[in-house]
Design a protein around this motif. Sequence first.
Motif, PDB file in Angstrom:
ATOM      1  N   LEU A   1      23.888   5.567  12.611  1.00  0.00           N
ATOM      2  CA  LEU A   1      24.168   4.264  12.970  1.00  0.00           C
ATOM      3  C   LEU A   1      22.900   3.437  13.570  1.00  0.00           C
ATOM      4  CD1 LEU A   1      26.303   2.170  13.734  1.00  0.00           C
ATOM      5  CD2 LEU A   1      26.301   2.688  15.785  1.00  0.00           C
TER       6      LEU A   1
ATOM      7  N   LEU B   1      27.961   6.455   7.191  1.00  0.00           N
ATOM      8  CA  LEU B   1      28.584   6.353   8.471  1.00  0.00           C
ATOM      9  C   LEU B   1      30.165   6.462   8.344  1.00  0.00           C
ATOM     10  CD1 LEU B   1      26.911   2.875   9.475  1.00  0.00           C
ATOM     11  CD2 LEU B   1      26.680   5.118  10.785  1.00  0.00           C
TER      12      LEU B   1
ATOM     13  N   SER C   1      30.597  10.291   8.632  1.00  0.00           N
ATOM     14  CA  SER C   1      30.031  10.963   9.753  1.00  0.00           C
ATOM     15  C   SER C   1      31.273  10.636  10.954  1.00  0.00           C
ATOM     16  CB  SER C   1      28.638  10.627  10.389  1.00  0.00           C
ATOM     17  OG  SER C   1      28.643   9.104  10.057  1.00  0.00           O
ATOM     18  N   GLY C   2      31.665   9.283  10.814  1.00  0.00           N
ATOM     19  CA  GLY C   2      32.687   8.714  11.709  1.00  0.00           C
ATOM     20  C   GLY C   2      33.862   9.556  11.542  1.00  0.00           C
TER      21      GLY C   2
ATOM     22  N   VAL D   1      26.552  10.844  14.147  1.00  0.00           N
ATOM     23  CA  VAL D   1      26.973   9.148  14.290  1.00  0.00           C
ATOM     24  C   VAL D   1      26.014   8.419  14.579  1.00  0.00           C
ATOM     25  CG1 VAL D   1      28.913   7.602  14.751  1.00  0.00           C
ATOM     26  CG2 VAL D   1      29.478   9.866  13.991  1.00  0.00           C
TER      27      VAL D   1
END
Length: 489
Positions: free
Chosen positions: A100, A37, A40-41, A96
């Motif tokens: 998530l 996360l 990818s964030g 993302v």
Amino acid sequence: MSELHFPWLELCVLLPALGALRVAFTTDPDAARRQSLVASGLTLVCAVAAWQDFLFQHVSQAHERWNLLAQFFRTDLLVIDKLSAPLLPLAALICVLTNLATLRAKVREFSFSRSLVSESILLATLGCKHPWGVVALLAIGTVPPYLELRDRRRPSRVYVLHMGLFVALLCLGQTLLARHPLPAVVLLTAAVLLRSGVVPVHCWMTDLFEHATFGTALLFVTPMVGVYGLTRLVLPIAPQWVLHALSLASLFTAIYAAGMALVQREARRFFCYLFLSHSSLVLVGLEMATPIGLTGALSLWLSVALSLTGFGLTLRCVESRTGRISLTDFHGLYQHISMLAGVFLLTGMASVGFPGTAGFVGLELLVTGAVQAFPIMGAGVVAVAALNSLAVLHVYFRIFAGKRHETMIDLDVRPAERIAVLVLSTLILGGGLYPQPGVISRYRAGVGLAESRAQHFGPGAAPAGVANHSLGGGPVSFRDRDEGRLTTD
């Protein structure tokens, strides 16, 4: 060519690759999820920054300021232009949201390191304009799903045969392009149709959804890289008769897939056919090769990718609670997961162009362009939208209506899912209530694609409506479009 102020594109490719390397050596699934996360964030932040940096300069395209990859490959491998600028943050957002919305029940099945590798390849593909670079990246992008099928010991023969043929056609067509342009265009077109799942070469897509994890299948199909390959490799050089054949094949696929979505008994296969129907509509608009048709197709590309990602993630969240979803019975899940029911309906209606959602303007422009080109095709597009609407409502009632589902397990929505729902709802409704910036952006990209065809074929050989057209019906000045002004001569 202008330069970005920072190497955002290279960071978009390198960050998920480095994150995948870190996650690969992490044994704790929860820690791997958190690290993926973060990676990818940060990639999403860089993609948005690249988009805004490009918009701030008001140019037609830009490359990296540091240009590290260009020094190695001796060409501008990563370039951002009016077509790819919003596609990069969209692809990063899809990745993302997929990470998530992966709950603890799925973390041991879903490979976060492989998803980050796929994200790196995907963003490199969307940031590449060099023909051989696009060919190579499209070919490499087929590897991660195969590795998952192999590691999970699931059948992979159908996928390997189709993707092997896709890579062979792609490489052979690009090789022959210089000496034998017409056969090369036909081969490239066949490759793009295969990768997009056009009937009758669509069975690999249903097979992938059947045997791969839902998250991997979503990441492989929802960004529509086959459509990107069409815009870079085929659309600028394809004769008009090839585009007509493509539009007919795509429209037939859209109608066929919409009909199949109505009669499916399993949720994954339903989603596969629903997605196939919508992605074929995007191909129909692109193959009109007129600015209004291209604008509708490019707008629909963004809205369908966003809405059907949300739709698929909703099905995936329900599946993580109940297992594979059968559509032969009423499951009665509304009172347990009413928020997921709401986003299911919202994303499903957005995908079919419901007023007030991001898909409305794109579908409206696509219908207008289709009617202007071929009235019968316009009627076909409307019929596809109607069939898909019925299919979405049918599945909604099957999953969420009926007698209350009795269970001892807590099925309530998790905080991560609430965040994903909020982000999706905001983007879908915001794009529907204030569509003007997105439409103008897609219009300029469409005019650029139309102009590339005019440059290849010459002003007299360009299809009708390519050289002079606008959303309002007046001719557009190519001289002014790069400066951001939609003026008329």
